[in-house]
Design an enzyme around this catalytic site. Structure first.
Site, PDB file in Angstrom:
ATOM      1  N   PHE A  12      40.745  43.068  46.797  1.00  0.00           N
ATOM      2  CA  PHE A  12      42.211  42.587  47.319  1.00  0.00           C
ATOM      3  C   PHE A  12      43.342  42.905  46.286  1.00  0.00           C
ATOM      4  O   PHE A  12      44.234  43.479  46.445  1.00  0.00           O
ATOM      5  CB  PHE A  12      41.978  41.275  47.526  1.00  0.00           C
ATOM      6  CG  PHE A  12      43.327  40.125  47.753  1.00  0.00           C
ATOM      7  CD1 PHE A  12      44.248  40.683  48.616  1.00  0.00           C
ATOM      8  CD2 PHE A  12      43.386  38.940  47.202  1.00  0.00           C
ATOM      9  CE1 PHE A  12      45.491  40.109  48.808  1.00  0.00           C
ATOM     10  CE2 PHE A  12      44.387  38.424  47.304  1.00  0.00           C
ATOM     11  CZ  PHE A  12      45.638  38.819  48.118  1.00  0.00           C
ATOM     12  N   ASP A  32      34.697  51.311  41.099  1.00  0.00           N
ATOM     13  CA  ASP A  32      34.437  50.227  42.198  1.00  0.00           C
ATOM     14  C   ASP A  32      33.127  50.672  42.800  1.00  0.00           C
ATOM     15  O   ASP A  32      32.827  51.793  43.031  1.00  0.00           O
ATOM     16  CB  ASP A  32      35.405  50.073  43.228  1.00  0.00           C
ATOM     17  CG  ASP A  32      35.336  48.678  43.802  1.00  0.00           C
ATOM     18  OD1 ASP A  32      36.479  47.991  43.670  1.00  0.00           O
ATOM     19  OD2 ASP A  32      34.408  48.197  44.518  1.00  0.00           O
ATOM     20  N   SER A  35      30.962  46.794  46.759  1.00  0.00           N
ATOM     21  CA  SER A  35      30.318  45.734  47.194  1.00  0.00           C
ATOM     22  C   SER A  35      31.161  44.931  47.852  1.00  0.00           C
ATOM     23  O   SER A  35      30.558  44.279  48.951  1.00  0.00           O
ATOM     24  CB  SER A  35      29.675  44.947  45.939  1.00  0.00           C
ATOM     25  OG  SER A  35      30.446  44.444  45.012  1.00  0.00           O
ATOM     26  N   GLY A  37      34.712  45.543  47.976  1.00  0.00           N
ATOM     27  CA  GLY A  37      36.010  46.181  47.891  1.00  0.00           C
ATOM     28  C   GLY A  37      35.908  47.126  49.194  1.00  0.00           C
ATOM     29  O   GLY A  37      34.694  47.589  49.821  1.00  0.00           O
ATOM     30  N   SER A 116      41.052  36.583  34.365  1.00  0.00           N
ATOM     31  CA  SER A 116      40.271  35.476  34.227  1.00  0.00           C
ATOM     32  C   SER A 116      40.551  34.434  35.367  1.00  0.00           C
ATOM     33  O   SER A 116      41.046  35.197  36.431  1.00  0.00           O
ATOM     34  CB  SER A 116      40.576  34.891  32.782  1.00  0.00           C
ATOM     35  OG  SER A 116      39.839  33.563  32.798  1.00  0.00           O
ATOM     36  N   TYR A 141      30.853  30.265  38.113  1.00  0.00           N
ATOM     37  CA  TYR A 141      31.828  31.218  38.050  1.00  0.00           C
ATOM     38  C   TYR A 141      33.077  30.973  36.929  1.00  0.00           C
ATOM     39  O   TYR A 141      33.460  31.908  36.229  1.00  0.00           O
ATOM     40  CB  TYR A 141      32.404  31.212  39.494  1.00  0.00           C
ATOM     41  CG  TYR A 141      33.981  32.115  39.467  1.00  0.00           C
ATOM     42  CD1 TYR A 141      33.861  33.507  39.869  1.00  0.00           C
ATOM     43  CD2 TYR A 141      35.213  31.403  39.473  1.00  0.00           C
ATOM     44  CE1 TYR A 141      35.230  34.303  39.850  1.00  0.00           C
ATOM     45  CE2 TYR A 141      36.509  32.392  39.610  1.00  0.00           C
ATOM     46  CZ  TYR A 141      36.309  33.492  39.780  1.00  0.00           C
ATOM     47  OH  TYR A 141      37.476  34.268  39.805  1.00  0.00           O
ATOM     48  N   LYS A 145      34.007  33.225  33.507  1.00  0.00           N
ATOM     49  CA  LYS A 145      35.283  33.756  33.216  1.00  0.00           C
ATOM     50  C   LYS A 145      35.776  33.128  31.876  1.00  0.00           C
ATOM     51  O   LYS A 145      36.364  33.781  30.910  1.00  0.00           O
ATOM     52  CB  LYS A 145      36.174  33.166  34.295  1.00  0.00           C
ATOM     53  CG  LYS A 145      36.128  33.886  35.640  1.00  0.00           C
ATOM     54  CD  LYS A 145      36.658  35.396  35.563  1.00  0.00           C
ATOM     55  CE  LYS A 145      36.524  35.938  36.902  1.00  0.00           C
ATOM     56  NZ  LYS A 145      37.015  37.287  36.706  1.00  0.00           N
ATOM     57  N   VAL A 185      42.378  29.860  53.239  1.00  0.00           N
ATOM     58  CA  VAL A 185      42.840  28.811  53.968  1.00  0.00           C
ATOM     59  C   VAL A 185      43.936  29.314  54.772  1.00  0.00           C
ATOM     60  O   VAL A 185      44.336  29.110  55.709  1.00  0.00           O
ATOM     61  CB  VAL A 185      43.244  27.737  53.119  1.00  0.00           C
ATOM     62  CG1 VAL A 185      44.281  27.683  52.114  1.00  0.00           C
ATOM     63  CG2 VAL A 185      43.722  26.567  53.974  1.00  0.00           C
ATOM     64  N   ILE A 201      41.577  20.508  58.608  1.00  0.00           N
ATOM     65  CA  ILE A 201      42.025  20.557  57.045  1.00  0.00           C
ATOM     66  C   ILE A 201      40.774  19.584  56.596  1.00  0.00           C
ATOM     67  O   ILE A 201      40.482  18.730  57.312  1.00  0.00           O
ATOM     68  CB  ILE A 201      43.481  19.785  57.034  1.00  0.00           C
ATOM     69  CG1 ILE A 201      44.466  20.789  57.344  1.00  0.00           C
ATOM     70  CG2 ILE A 201      43.434  19.467  55.359  1.00  0.00           C
ATOM     71  CD1 ILE A 201      45.843  20.247  57.329  1.00  0.00           C
TER      72      ILE A 201
HETATM   73  N1  LIG Z   1      42.027  36.441  44.460  1.00  0.00           N
HETATM   74  C1  LIG Z   1      42.335  35.181  43.792  1.00  0.00           C
HETATM   75  O1  LIG Z   1      42.857  34.282  44.142  1.00  0.00           O
HETATM   76  C2  LIG Z   1      41.670  35.126  42.210  1.00  0.00           C
HETATM   77  C3  LIG Z   1      41.780  34.059  41.435  1.00  0.00           C
HETATM   78  C4  LIG Z   1      41.432  34.228  40.174  1.00  0.00           C
HETATM   79  C5  LIG Z   1      40.839  35.209  39.838  1.00  0.00           C
HETATM   80  N2  LIG Z   1      40.729  36.119  40.602  1.00  0.00           N
HETATM   81  C6  LIG Z   1      40.051  37.214  39.982  1.00  0.00           C
HETATM   82  O2  LIG Z   1      40.726  38.593  39.870  1.00  0.00           O
HETATM   83  C7  LIG Z   1      39.805  39.696  40.150  1.00  0.00           C
HETATM   84  C8  LIG Z   1      40.007  40.261  41.909  1.00  0.00           C
HETATM   85  O3  LIG Z   1      39.681  39.301  42.536  1.00  0.00           O
HETATM   86  P1  LIG Z   1      40.027  39.873  44.227  1.00  0.00           P
HETATM   87  O4  LIG Z   1      40.467  38.422  44.905  1.00  0.00           O
HETATM   88  O5  LIG Z   1      40.689  41.199  44.262  1.00  0.00           O
HETATM   89  O6  LIG Z   1      38.291  40.263  44.494  1.00  0.00           O
HETATM   90  P2  LIG Z   1      37.667  41.001  45.557  1.00  0.00           P
HETATM   91  O7  LIG Z   1      36.308  40.704  45.675  1.00  0.00           O
HETATM   92  O8  LIG Z   1      38.768  41.521  46.453  1.00  0.00           O
HETATM   93  O9  LIG Z   1      37.691  42.277  44.449  1.00  0.00           O
HETATM   94  C9  LIG Z   1      36.731  42.653  43.547  1.00  0.00           C
HETATM   95  C10 LIG Z   1      36.479  44.233  43.515  1.00  0.00           C
HETATM   96  O10 LIG Z   1      35.132  44.233  42.520  1.00  0.00           O
HETATM   97  C11 LIG Z   1      34.275  45.012  43.144  1.00  0.00           C
HETATM   98  N3  LIG Z   1      32.990  44.941  42.246  1.00  0.00           N
HETATM   99  C12 LIG Z   1      32.271  44.138  42.434  1.00  0.00           C
HETATM  100  N4  LIG Z   1      31.132  44.064  41.563  1.00  0.00           N
HETATM  101  C13 LIG Z   1      31.335  45.304  41.007  1.00  0.00           C
HETATM  102  C14 LIG Z   1      30.612  45.829  39.954  1.00  0.00           C
HETATM  103  N5  LIG Z   1      29.253  45.487  39.526  1.00  0.00           N
HETATM  104  N6  LIG Z   1      30.895  47.324  39.621  1.00  0.00           N
HETATM  105  C15 LIG Z   1      32.095  47.686  39.987  1.00  0.00           C
HETATM  106  N7  LIG Z   1      32.942  46.851  40.900  1.00  0.00           N
HETATM  107  C16 LIG Z   1      32.572  45.899  41.387  1.00  0.00           C
HETATM  108  C17 LIG Z   1      34.281  44.870  44.282  1.00  0.00           C
HETATM  109  O11 LIG Z   1      33.733  46.011  45.279  1.00  0.00           O
HETATM  110  C18 LIG Z   1      35.621  44.694  44.752  1.00  0.00           C
HETATM  111  O12 LIG Z   1      36.300  45.872  45.065  1.00  0.00           O
HETATM  112  C19 LIG Z   1      38.401  39.151  39.973  1.00  0.00           C
HETATM  113  O13 LIG Z   1      38.030  39.279  38.608  1.00  0.00           O
HETATM  114  C20 LIG Z   1      38.710  37.708  40.468  1.00  0.00           C
HETATM  115  O14 LIG Z   1      37.486  36.832  39.595  1.00  0.00           O
HETATM  116  C21 LIG Z   1      41.072  36.401  41.788  1.00  0.00           C
END
Ligand SMILES: NC(=O)c1ccc[n+]([C@@H]2O[C@H](COP(=O)([O-])OP(=O)(O)OC[C@H]3O[C@@H](n4cnc5c(N)ncnc54)[C@H](O)[C@@H]3O)[C@@H](O)[C@H]2O)c1
Length: 303
Positions: A12, A32, A35, A37, A116, A141, A145, A185, A201
Site C-alpha cells: 500500500f 518484494d 505475499s 503486495g 517503524s 508486532y 518494530k 475502517v 462501530i
Molecule cells: N499502513 C499503516 O497505517 C502503517 C502504520 C504503521 C506502520 N506501517 C508499516 O509501514 C510498512 C508498509 O505498510 P503497508 O501498509 O504498505 O503494508 P503492506 O502489507 O501493504 O506492504 C508490505 C509489503 O511488504 C511485502 N513483504 C512482506 N513480507 C516480505 C518479505 N519477507 N520480503 C519481501 N517483501 C515482503 C508485501 O508483499 C507487501 O508488498 C510496514 O513496515 C508496516 O509495518 C504501516
C-alpha cells in the site's frame, strides 16, 4: 540521481512511494515477495526483484547497486502477527537485520530509512505521543518494530550506519486494504455506505486515532531521502489531530451526502483507546509534516 531500493514496494505505502520516486527522477529497485503486495502497483520503469528480505544473497546483491534503502517490507497486520509469532518476527525483525547486515558488508554509506510504527507506544496513552516518551509495546508486532529501532541504534554505534526510523500512525489513502487495522475502517465505512447498510462501530466510537494521508507519508520519506542524516533518528509521522471514530463516520457520511444509522457493537478486546502523535520533531527535522486534513484527504479519493 540516487538509486533507491524500496523493500515492500508492491504494498500500500510502497506503491505510492515508488510512483513518486520515479516522478522525481530517482532510479528505483523494488524488492518484494508479493505475499500481500501486488505486481500491478509497480510501474514498469522500476526494476522489480521478486524475493524475500530474508534471502541473504539476494539482499546483498540488491543493496550493492543502490545509494539508499527505504525498508517497508513487513507483515503489517497486528492480528496476523498475534497468530504467527515466529514467522512474523522473522520477517519484521530478522528481515530488517538482513538489510542492516547487507549495508554493513556491502556499503555502509547506503542511507537507511525504515518503517517503524505508533504501535511501539502501545499502552502509553499520553496525549500527544512524542518521541521522548516511554515506549511500551503490547503486541508482538509492536515489539518487533521496537526491536528494529533498537537495532538501528546499535547499527549506528557498531557500523556507523545512519538511519531514519519513521513511526507511522494510521495511514490511509487510495488502494488501502480493508482488513488493515490502521485505517481499514475507512474502507469498511465506505463499503457499508455504498451497500446502503448501517455503519457498525465497535465500542462507543469515542476512541481516537491520528489519521495520516499516504501522500504526506511519501512527502516525508522523500524529504528525508534528500536531506540525508547522521545517527539513528526516530520520527513520528502524524498530524497531531485527534479524530474519534464517530467523527470519522460523520466526515465520510458527509462526503457521500448520506445519513445511515449507526450500530454500536461490543468494543474490541485490547484496543488502544487513544493514539495521537506529536508532529513537532518531524516538522523541525524535515521541515515538512502531515498537513493534509482528514476531510481533504478522504475527498481526494473516496466516491
Ligand atoms: N499502513 C499503516 O497505517 C502503517 C502504520 C504503521 C506502520 N506501517 C508499516 O509501514 C510498512 C508498509 O505498510 P503497508 O501498509 O504498505 O503494508 P503492506 O502489507 O501493504 O506492504 C508490505 C509489503 O511488504 C511485502 N513483504 C512482506 N513480507 C516480505 C518479505 N519477507 N520480503 C519481501 N517483501 C515482503 C508485501 O508483499 C507487501 O508488498 C510496514 O513496515 C508496516 O509495518 C504501516
Amino acid at each position: 540521481m540516487k538509486r533507491v531500493l524500496v523493500t515492500g514496494g508492491a504494498g500500500f505505502i510502497g506503491g505510492h512511494l515508488v510512483k513518486r520516486l520515479l516522478l522525481d527522477g530517482f532510479g528505483v529497485v523494488v524488492l518484494d515477495d508479493l505475499s500481500t503486495g501486488q505486481l500491478s502497483k509497480i510501474p514498469s520503469k522500476a526494476t522489480f526483484v521478486q524475493g524475500s528480505v530474508l534471502d541473504r544473497e539476494l539482499v546483498d546483491a540488491t543493496i550493492a547497486n543502490v545509494d539508499a534503502c527505504i525498508h517497508l517490507a513487513a507483515i503489517a497486520s497486528v492480528l496476523r502477527c498475534n497468530g504467527e509469532l515466529v514467522s512474523s518476527h522473522q520477517v519484521n525483525t530478522t528481515g530488517f537485520l538482513r538489510v542492516v547486515e547487507a549495508i554493513s558488508r556491502v556499503n555502509r554509506d547506503v542511507q537507511l530509512l525504515y518503517a517503524s510504527s505508533a504501535a511501539v507506544y502501545g499502552a502509553n496513552e499520553s496525549c500527544p505521543l512524542h518521541e521522548e516518551l516511554k515506549t511500551d509495546p503490547i503486541s508482538p508486532y509492536g515489539v518487533d518494530k521496537m526491536s528494529c529501532e533498537l537495532h538501528a541504534r546499535a547499527a549506528y554505534e557498531v557500523y556507523g550506519i545512519s538511519s531514519f526510523g519513521f513511526r507511522f500512525f494510521n495511514v490511509y489513502g487510495p488502494g488501502q486494504d480493508p482488513s488493515s487495522p490502521y485505517s481499514g475502517v475507512i474502507t469498511k465505512f465506505t463499503e457499508m455506505i455504498k451497500r446502503g447498510e448501517n455503519l457498525s462501530i465497535f465500542g462507543d466510537g469515542e476512541q481516537t486515532r491520528d489519521f495520516v494521508f499516504v501522500g504526506d507519508i511519501v512527502d516525508c520519506l522523500v524529504a528525508a531521502l534528500r536531506q540525508g542524516t547522521t545517527g539513528a533518528k526516530i520520527l513520528n509521522v502524524c498530524t497531531g489531530e485527534k479524530v474519534s471514530i464517530n467523527e470519522l463516520a460523520r466526515i465520510i457520511t458527509e462526503i457521500f451526502e448520506t445519513d445511515p444509522n449507526v450500530e454500536y457493537k461490543a468494543a474490541m478486546a485490547g484496543e488502544v483507546r487513544h493514539s495521537v502523535g506529536d508532529p513537532s520533531r518531524l516538522m523541525a527535522k524535515l521541515g515538512c509534516g502531515a498537513s493534509t486534513s482528514l476531510r481533504e484527504g478522504l475527498r481526494s479519493f473516496l466516491k
